[in-house]
Design an enzyme around this catalytic site. Sequence first.
Site, mmCIF file in Angstrom:
data_model
loop_
_atom_site.group_PDB
_atom_site.id
_atom_site.type_symbol
_atom_site.label_atom_id
_atom_site.label_comp_id
_atom_site.label_asym_id
_atom_site.label_seq_id
_atom_site.Cartn_x
_atom_site.Cartn_y
_atom_site.Cartn_z
ATOM 1 N N GLY A 107 55.549 -63.786 50.654
ATOM 2 C CA GLY A 107 56.756 -64.589 50.519
ATOM 3 C C GLY A 107 57.998 -63.712 50.476
ATOM 4 O O GLY A 107 58.905 -63.960 49.695
ATOM 5 N N HIS A 108 58.011 -62.684 51.347
ATOM 6 C CA HIS A 108 59.150 -61.772 51.390
ATOM 7 C C HIS A 108 59.123 -60.988 52.707
ATOM 8 O O HIS A 108 58.174 -61.079 53.471
ATOM 9 C CB HIS A 108 59.114 -60.796 50.204
ATOM 10 C CG HIS A 108 57.923 -59.900 50.190
ATOM 11 N ND1 HIS A 108 56.757 -60.246 49.542
ATOM 12 C CD2 HIS A 108 57.705 -58.690 50.744
ATOM 13 C CE1 HIS A 108 55.874 -59.271 49.700
ATOM 14 N NE2 HIS A 108 56.427 -58.316 50.428
ATOM 15 N N ALA A 109 60.193 -60.229 52.922
ATOM 16 C CA ALA A 109 60.288 -59.285 54.039
ATOM 17 C C ALA A 109 60.778 -57.959 53.476
ATOM 18 O O ALA A 109 61.214 -57.889 52.324
ATOM 19 C CB ALA A 109 61.253 -59.802 55.101
ATOM 20 N N ARG A 152 56.547 -62.345 55.642
ATOM 21 C CA ARG A 152 55.102 -62.513 55.588
ATOM 22 C C ARG A 152 54.686 -63.335 54.383
ATOM 23 O O ARG A 152 55.285 -63.260 53.314
ATOM 24 C CB ARG A 152 54.379 -61.171 55.561
ATOM 25 C CG ARG A 152 54.256 -60.419 54.242
ATOM 26 C CD ARG A 152 55.464 -59.695 53.704
ATOM 27 N NE ARG A 152 56.265 -59.015 54.668
ATOM 28 C CZ ARG A 152 56.067 -57.795 55.106
ATOM 29 N NH1 ARG A 152 55.130 -57.051 54.581
ATOM 30 N NH2 ARG A 152 56.836 -57.256 56.015
#
Length: 166
Positions: free
Chosen positions: A75-77, A122
Amino acid sequence: MARHIFHLATKPNDLRSFSDRGEQMKRETCRIIKLPKIVDYRGNITFIEAKKHIPFEIQRVYYLYDIPSGEERGGHAHRNLEQLIISVSGSFDVIIHDGSLKRKFHLNRPNYGLYLPPMTWRELENFSSGSVCLVLASEYFDQDDYIRDFLEFTDQRKNSTNLKNF
């Protein structure tokens, strides 16, 4: 006398180093990388060498395990970090987003990894019981490298140059 049978399950051209293939490999799009596999009746071996099998130097290794049923990770990049994600045991799905396109990869083999260049959103989900997710990272942990808000991520992708879509 024990008889050993070895088989390298990659094509010879796949084993050229990334530096031999040019710097364009550095920030390429997300893709599955087939890793070397030595087959032996006593058990298989897969190995990973930086700049040879993956396009970055490995600065950090971590793994996710004991993930409860139905839970999600990611839940981040990352602004600068590159990663290779491998299912060393069990299976899970990796959903990636480049700001306009979304793709899902099902990882379930320890000799295949998903390469993620910088600025790739992702999410990891659908973990099977007993799964282990191994992550090789190009940088040491840096909280400032994370983008945890999807709208901020898409805005930064729109304003970035030299980023490819997948």
